[in-house]
Design an enzyme around this catalytic site. Structure first.
Site, PDB file in Angstrom:
ATOM      1  N   PHE A 221       0.813  -1.011   0.049  1.00 37.32           N
ATOM      2  CA  PHE A 221      -0.090   0.191   0.009  1.00 37.32           C
ATOM      3  C   PHE A 221       0.939   1.225  -0.121  1.00 37.32           C
ATOM      4  N   GLY A 222       0.856   2.132  -1.033  1.00 36.60           N
ATOM      5  CA  GLY A 222       1.571   3.121  -1.060  1.00 36.60           C
ATOM      6  C   GLY A 222       0.858   4.588  -0.931  1.00 36.60           C
TER       7      GLY A 222
ATOM      8  N   SER B 209       2.877  12.307   7.677  1.00 35.17           N
ATOM      9  CA  SER B 209       1.434  12.767   8.440  1.00 35.17           C
ATOM     10  C   SER B 209       0.792  13.618   7.557  1.00 35.17           C
TER      11      SER B 209
ATOM     12  N   ILE C 144       7.432   1.332   2.591  1.00 32.28           N
ATOM     13  CA  ILE C 144       6.253   0.705   2.087  1.00 32.28           C
ATOM     14  C   ILE C 144       6.248  -0.752   2.603  1.00 32.28           C
TER      15      ILE C 144
ATOM     16  N   GLY D  19      -9.756   5.652   4.822  1.00 31.27           N
ATOM     17  CA  GLY D  19     -10.752   4.594   5.260  1.00 31.27           C
ATOM     18  C   GLY D  19     -10.181   3.387   5.382  1.00 31.27           C
TER      19      GLY D  19
ATOM     20  N   MET E 264      12.904  -5.671  33.610  1.00 31.80           N
ATOM     21  CA  MET E 264      12.802  -6.740  34.836  1.00 31.80           C
ATOM     22  C   MET E 264      13.466  -7.989  34.356  1.00 31.80           C
TER      23      MET E 264
ATOM     24  N   GLU F  30       0.893   4.174  10.583  1.00 31.17           N
ATOM     25  CA  GLU F  30      -0.654   4.045  10.655  1.00 31.17           C
ATOM     26  C   GLU F  30      -1.099   5.391  11.352  1.00 31.17           C
TER      27      GLU F  30
HETATM   28  P1  TGC Z   1      -8.919  16.269   6.345  1.00 33.86           P
HETATM   29  O1  TGC Z   1      -9.294  17.159   5.654  1.00 33.86           O
HETATM   30  O2  TGC Z   1      -9.317  16.031   7.877  1.00 33.86           O
HETATM   31  O3  TGC Z   1      -9.705  14.636   5.615  1.00 33.86           O
HETATM   32  C1  TGC Z   1      -9.957  14.411   4.366  1.00 33.86           C
HETATM   33  C2  TGC Z   1     -10.934  13.709   3.958  1.00 33.86           C
HETATM   34  O4  TGC Z   1     -10.471  12.539   4.750  1.00 33.86           O
HETATM   35  C3  TGC Z   1     -11.863  12.058   5.456  1.00 33.86           C
HETATM   36  N1  TGC Z   1     -11.147  11.257   6.705  1.00 33.86           N
HETATM   37  C4  TGC Z   1     -11.357  10.044   6.898  1.00 33.86           C
HETATM   38  N2  TGC Z   1     -12.057   9.025   6.124  1.00 33.86           N
HETATM   39  C5  TGC Z   1     -12.127   8.016   6.699  1.00 33.86           C
HETATM   40  N3  TGC Z   1     -11.384   7.523   7.604  1.00 33.86           N
HETATM   41  C6  TGC Z   1     -10.747   8.363   8.319  1.00 33.86           C
HETATM   42  N4  TGC Z   1      -9.728   7.983   9.365  1.00 33.86           N
HETATM   43  C7  TGC Z   1     -10.370   9.743   7.934  1.00 33.86           C
HETATM   44  N5  TGC Z   1      -9.831  11.008   8.324  1.00 33.86           N
HETATM   45  C8  TGC Z   1     -10.316  12.028   7.459  1.00 33.86           C
HETATM   46  C9  TGC Z   1     -12.496  13.357   5.889  1.00 33.86           C
HETATM   47  O5  TGC Z   1     -13.695  13.493   6.256  1.00 33.86           O
HETATM   48  C10 TGC Z   1     -12.394  14.253   4.509  1.00 33.86           C
HETATM   49  O6  TGC Z   1     -13.293  13.912   3.802  1.00 33.86           O
HETATM   50  P2  TGC Z   1     -13.778  14.843   2.400  1.00 33.86           P
HETATM   51  O7  TGC Z   1     -14.902  14.060   1.962  1.00 33.86           O
HETATM   52  O8  TGC Z   1     -14.348  16.192   3.429  1.00 33.86           O
HETATM   53  O9  TGC Z   1     -12.903  15.158   1.678  1.00 33.86           O
HETATM   54  O10 TGC Z   1      -7.592  15.660   6.037  1.00 33.86           O
HETATM   55  P3  TGC Z   1      -6.106  16.310   6.493  1.00 33.86           P
HETATM   56  O11 TGC Z   1      -5.363  16.515   5.364  1.00 33.86           O
HETATM   57  O12 TGC Z   1      -6.391  17.491   7.295  1.00 33.86           O
HETATM   58  O13 TGC Z   1      -5.462  15.223   7.417  1.00 33.86           O
HETATM   59  C11 TGC Z   1      -6.014  14.900   8.485  1.00 33.86           C
HETATM   60  C12 TGC Z   1      -5.119  13.635   9.242  1.00 33.86           C
HETATM   61  C13 TGC Z   1      -3.784  14.413   9.486  1.00 33.86           C
HETATM   62  C14 TGC Z   1      -5.849  12.994  10.311  1.00 33.86           C
HETATM   63  C15 TGC Z   1      -4.531  12.545   8.214  1.00 33.86           C
HETATM   64  O14 TGC Z   1      -3.837  13.124   7.146  1.00 33.86           O
HETATM   65  C16 TGC Z   1      -3.931  11.493   8.902  1.00 33.86           C
HETATM   66  O15 TGC Z   1      -4.399  10.385   9.219  1.00 33.86           O
HETATM   67  N6  TGC Z   1      -2.482  11.462   8.847  1.00 33.86           N
HETATM   68  C17 TGC Z   1      -1.669  10.344   9.144  1.00 33.86           C
HETATM   69  C18 TGC Z   1      -1.270   9.587   8.014  1.00 33.86           C
HETATM   70  C19 TGC Z   1      -1.182   7.983   8.147  1.00 33.86           C
HETATM   71  O16 TGC Z   1      -1.649   7.503   9.006  1.00 33.86           O
HETATM   72  N7  TGC Z   1      -0.460   7.306   7.377  1.00 33.86           N
HETATM   73  C20 TGC Z   1      -0.436   5.966   7.400  1.00 33.86           C
HETATM   74  C21 TGC Z   1       0.218   5.424   6.074  1.00 33.86           C
HETATM   75  S1  TGC Z   1       0.067   3.687   5.746  1.00 33.86           S
HETATM   76  C22 TGC Z   1       0.990   3.004   6.940  1.00 33.86           C
HETATM   77  O17 TGC Z   1       1.451   3.624   7.701  1.00 33.86           O
HETATM   78  C23 TGC Z   1       0.982   1.427   6.974  1.00 33.86           C
HETATM   79  S2  TGC Z   1       2.011   0.600   8.045  1.00 33.86           S
HETATM   80  C24 TGC Z   1       1.663  -0.845   7.537  1.00 33.86           C
HETATM   81  C25 TGC Z   1       1.616  -1.740   8.649  1.00 33.86           C
HETATM   82  O18 TGC Z   1       0.835  -1.974   9.315  1.00 33.86           O
HETATM   83  O19 TGC Z   1       2.578  -2.691   8.516  1.00 33.86           O
HETATM   84  P1  FAD Z   2       6.536  13.017   9.893  1.00 24.12           P
HETATM   85  O1  FAD Z   2       5.286  12.871   9.162  1.00 24.12           O
HETATM   86  O2  FAD Z   2       7.653  13.764   9.310  1.00 24.12           O
HETATM   87  O3  FAD Z   2       6.557  13.399  11.491  1.00 24.12           O
HETATM   88  C1  FAD Z   2       7.654  13.633  12.304  1.00 24.12           C
HETATM   89  C2  FAD Z   2       7.452  13.892  13.655  1.00 24.12           C
HETATM   90  O4  FAD Z   2       6.697  15.219  13.497  1.00 24.12           O
HETATM   91  C3  FAD Z   2       6.415  12.715  14.408  1.00 24.12           C
HETATM   92  O5  FAD Z   2       6.718  12.890  15.675  1.00 24.12           O
HETATM   93  C4  FAD Z   2       4.865  13.363  14.093  1.00 24.12           C
HETATM   94  O6  FAD Z   2       4.122  13.105  15.167  1.00 24.12           O
HETATM   95  C5  FAD Z   2       5.241  14.961  14.194  1.00 24.12           C
HETATM   96  N1  FAD Z   2       4.337  15.886  13.482  1.00 24.12           N
HETATM   97  C6  FAD Z   2       4.113  15.678  12.278  1.00 24.12           C
HETATM   98  N2  FAD Z   2       2.969  16.663  11.985  1.00 24.12           N
HETATM   99  C7  FAD Z   2       2.766  17.360  13.222  1.00 24.12           C
HETATM  100  C8  FAD Z   2       1.660  18.095  13.396  1.00 24.12           C
HETATM  101  N3  FAD Z   2       0.818  18.742  12.738  1.00 24.12           N
HETATM  102  N4  FAD Z   2       1.820  18.673  14.877  1.00 24.12           N
HETATM  103  C9  FAD Z   2       2.560  18.082  15.648  1.00 24.12           C
HETATM  104  N5  FAD Z   2       3.374  17.158  15.499  1.00 24.12           N
HETATM  105  C10 FAD Z   2       3.484  16.764  14.148  1.00 24.12           C
HETATM  106  N6  FAD Z   2       3.353   3.974   4.828  1.00 24.12           N
HETATM  107  C11 FAD Z   2       2.646   3.600   3.611  1.00 24.12           C
HETATM  108  O7  FAD Z   2       2.016   4.518   2.997  1.00 24.12           O
HETATM  109  N7  FAD Z   2       2.525   2.048   3.581  1.00 24.12           N
HETATM  110  C12 FAD Z   2       3.338   1.316   4.297  1.00 24.12           C
HETATM  111  O8  FAD Z   2       3.153   0.008   4.319  1.00 24.12           O
HETATM  112  C13 FAD Z   2       3.922   1.947   5.413  1.00 24.12           C
HETATM  113  N8  FAD Z   2       4.827   1.113   6.188  1.00 24.12           N
HETATM  114  C14 FAD Z   2       5.593   1.555   7.217  1.00 24.12           C
HETATM  115  C15 FAD Z   2       6.729   0.639   7.893  1.00 24.12           C
HETATM  116  C16 FAD Z   2       7.475   1.160   8.477  1.00 24.12           C
HETATM  117  C17 FAD Z   2       8.617   0.217   9.322  1.00 24.12           C
HETATM  118  C18 FAD Z   2       7.367   2.538   9.076  1.00 24.12           C
HETATM  119  C19 FAD Z   2       8.479   3.059  10.070  1.00 24.12           C
HETATM  120  C20 FAD Z   2       6.575   3.293   8.676  1.00 24.12           C
HETATM  121  C21 FAD Z   2       5.699   2.881   7.422  1.00 24.12           C
HETATM  122  N9  FAD Z   2       4.855   3.684   6.678  1.00 24.12           N
HETATM  123  C22 FAD Z   2       4.154   3.170   5.645  1.00 24.12           C
HETATM  124  C23 FAD Z   2       4.794   5.281   6.735  1.00 24.12           C
HETATM  125  C24 FAD Z   2       4.295   5.606   8.154  1.00 24.12           C
HETATM  126  O9  FAD Z   2       2.806   5.791   7.942  1.00 24.12           O
HETATM  127  C25 FAD Z   2       4.935   7.246   8.433  1.00 24.12           C
HETATM  128  O10 FAD Z   2       6.253   6.935   8.964  1.00 24.12           O
HETATM  129  C26 FAD Z   2       4.079   7.743   9.281  1.00 24.12           C
HETATM  130  O11 FAD Z   2       2.645   8.222   8.838  1.00 24.12           O
HETATM  131  C27 FAD Z   2       4.886   9.286   9.795  1.00 24.12           C
HETATM  132  O12 FAD Z   2       5.146   9.849   8.579  1.00 24.12           O
HETATM  133  P2  FAD Z   2       6.899  10.497   8.773  1.00 24.12           P
HETATM  134  O13 FAD Z   2       7.763   9.169   8.991  1.00 24.12           O
HETATM  135  O14 FAD Z   2       6.883  10.884   7.311  1.00 24.12           O
HETATM  136  O15 FAD Z   2       6.913  11.365  10.125  1.00 24.12           O
END
Ligand code: TGC
Ligand code: FAD
Length: 392
Positions: free
Chosen positions: A136-137, A145, A170, A245, A345, A371
């Site tokens: 998932f990219g 973030s 990723i 989602g 511990m 996530e």
């Molecule tokens: P914002 O304006 O708040 O929202 C944009 C649109 O998205 C909707 N929405 C959601 N829909 C479904 N589920 C959610 N949790 C949702 N949160 C928001 C929202 O209603 C809106 O919809 P619409 O129709 O009005 O356009 O967006 P923002 O740009 O201000 O960002 C909000 C924020 C910071 C919470 C969001 O960008 C965020 O969650 N950032 C964190 C990024 C993140 O979690 N990345 C993960 C990458 S994947 C990964 O890490 C996989 S690890 C793999 C593994 O398990 O090994």
């Molecule tokens: P940044 O967004 O640069 O954040 C750096 C620091 O700043 C963090 O402490 C954060 O909390 C803080 N910060 C950022 N914004 C704010 C704010 N507004 N206010 C206060 N503090 C803030 N992504 C995918 O798409 N697919 C995957 O499969 C996937 N797998 C992963 C596997 C691993 C092992 C790891 C480490 C990451 C993976 N990720 C994946 C990416 C992951 O989702 C991101 O690392 C994560 O969302 C944070 O982004 P970043 O590393 O760029 O940190």
């Protein structure tokens, strides 16, 4: 590594809240982890390699698409069963749970929810058996973030799309057969595209030298003028809400998974505290070590209650994204703190691969970041209760 003697803590008799089917599913996953994961995982983590031989077993215990309907090859289970499977897998290793989460919630889920019937039939059955592995990219080098700022983009070339950009961090990228990639069209609208290994201009270099999630392969996705067939666009949802989602489903699974890692650390530390004699008595007979254990079991029990309730709400279709954020943030932080205390511990033994604790601790440093980071989930709760988004 020591033999796996794990005994699951259930301080508030929460098994009473589970159905017989839940318990059967959980126990099958637990037995599989003991048999197939525990004996080999330390070796694979040490050599920084994903143990590909467990893929078919992961599929058999429902680790790929537990809640995807059976007509598409999924297990058709409810959300509590899904959570229990994640808990058991992460009890073994967070990296193995990552593979399962990505495949289920970040690849199968969007194809099921946002794809058309041809896409579902083409990909889901093979993903369910593990014959095909996906990734998932979303994250990019300059957009973690804040994925809404992504620069990966595609242009409509008439008979195909032309995809350019790069994704970073990723999971499963180095060996995935397909990638669900989030990219902007010419109007700046985010869409999901299925990119297949072998498409010209698509490469997946591995990320090396991780101290965390070493048994999970991580890499980049590079798109250099990749021609993506038009039928590979997910037609049924666009905008940032589409990838977010998918994250709801994955974050929910992580909330359960983190309990598994915490339970393993607690169980190991409890057993050690009864066996390790210092000053002529077990260290478990000292107040300081009892304080650690008492706080661990309290926090595990609270997390179990929170997560079970969230599962009920998910089954009823009533769980909000913000509730999921709270559980992901609370449980991962809880597990990380328990891992750190459990490590202490065990004294010096705690830093060795003889025990699982240090591996869990290092893994959880990724889980607390991916996530959505610990801070981002706090801001989501803050926004939910105040109505003010404080991200920007
Ligand atoms: P914002 O304006 O708040 O929202 C944009 C649109 O998205 C909707 N929405 C959601 N829909 C479904 N589920 C959610 N949790 C949702 N949160 C928001 C929202 O209603 C809106 O919809 P619409 O129709 O009005 O356009 O967006 P923002 O740009 O201000 O960002 C909000 C924020 C910071 C919470 C969001 O960008 C965020 O969650 N950032 C964190 C990024 C993140 O979690 N990345 C993960 C990458 S994947 C990964 O890490 C996989 S690890 C793999 C593994 O398990 O090994
Ligand atoms: P940044 O967004 O640069 O954040 C750096 C620091 O700043 C963090 O402490 C954060 O909390 C803080 N910060 C950022 N914004 C704010 C704010 N507004 N206010 C206060 N503090 C803030 N992504 C995918 O798409 N697919 C995957 O499969 C996937 N797998 C992963 C596997 C691993 C092992 C790891 C480490 C990451 C993976 N990720 C994946 C990416 C992951 O989702 C991101 O690392 C994560 O969302 C944070 O982004 P970043 O590393 O760029 O940190």
């Amino acid at each position: 590594m020591k033999p796996d003697l794990f005994q699951a803590p259930d301080y508030y008799l929460l098994d009473d809240l589970l159905t017989e089917e839940h318990k059967l599913i959980r126990d099958a996953a637990r037995a599989w982890v003991k048999r197939e994961v525990s004996p080999i995982i330390e070796e694979y983590a040490q050599k920084a390699e994903f143990p590909k031989q467990i893929i078919s077993g992961l599929a058999e215990i429902g680790g790929f698409g537990p809640y995807i309907p059976t007509e598409y090859g999924g297990a058709g289970l409810d959300q509590i069963s899904y959570g229990l499977i994640m808990q058991e897998i992460e009890r073994g290793d967070s990296g193995v749970r990552s593979t399962s989460s990505v495949q289920s919630s970040l690849v199968m889920y969007p194809i099921w929810k946002y794809g058309n019937e041809e896409q579902r039939n083409k990909y889901l059955p093979k993903l369910a058996t593990g014959e095909m592995i996906g990734c998932f990219g979303l994250t990019e080098p300059d957009h973690g973030s804040n994925p809404s700022g992504m620069i990966t983009n595609f242009k409509d070339m008439g008979d195909h799309y032309l995809l350019n950009g790069a994704k970073m961090w990723i999971s499963n990228a180095p060996f995935a057969d397909i990638a669900v990639v989030w990219a902007k069209n010419e109007e700046g609208r985010i869409h999901g595209l299925i990119v297949e290994r072998g498409m010209e201009g698509f490469t997946t270099p591995e990320t090396h030298n991780k101290w965390s999630l070493r048994a999970s392969a991580t890499g980049e996705l590079i798109f250099d003028n990749v021609k993506v067939p038009k039928e590979n666009l997910l037609p049924n949802k666009s905008g940032l809400g589409a990838p977010l989602g998918c994250l709801d489903s994955a974050r929910y699974g992580i909330a359960w998974g983190a309990i598994g890692a915490a339970m393993d650390c607690y169980d190991t530390a409890l057993r050690y505290s009864k066996e390790r004699i210092q000053f002529d008595k077990p260290i478990g007979a000292t107040q300081l070590q009892q304080k650690k254990l008492a706080e661990m079991i309290t926090e595990i029990t609270k997390a179990q209650m929170l997560t079970w309730r969230l599962g009920v709400l998910r089954n009823e279709g009533r769980a909000t994204s913000a509730q999921i954020s709270m559980a992901k943030r609370n449980n991962v932080n809880m597990a990380l703190e328990i891992a750190r205390d459990a490590r202490q511990m065990l004294g010096g033994m705690g830093i060795t691969g003889e025990y699982s604790i240090m591996r869990h601790m290092m893994n959880l440093e990724s889980v607390v970041t991916y996530e959505g980071t610990h801070d981002i989930h706090l801001l989501i709760t803050g926004m939910d209760v105040t109505g003010f988004p404080a991200f920007k």
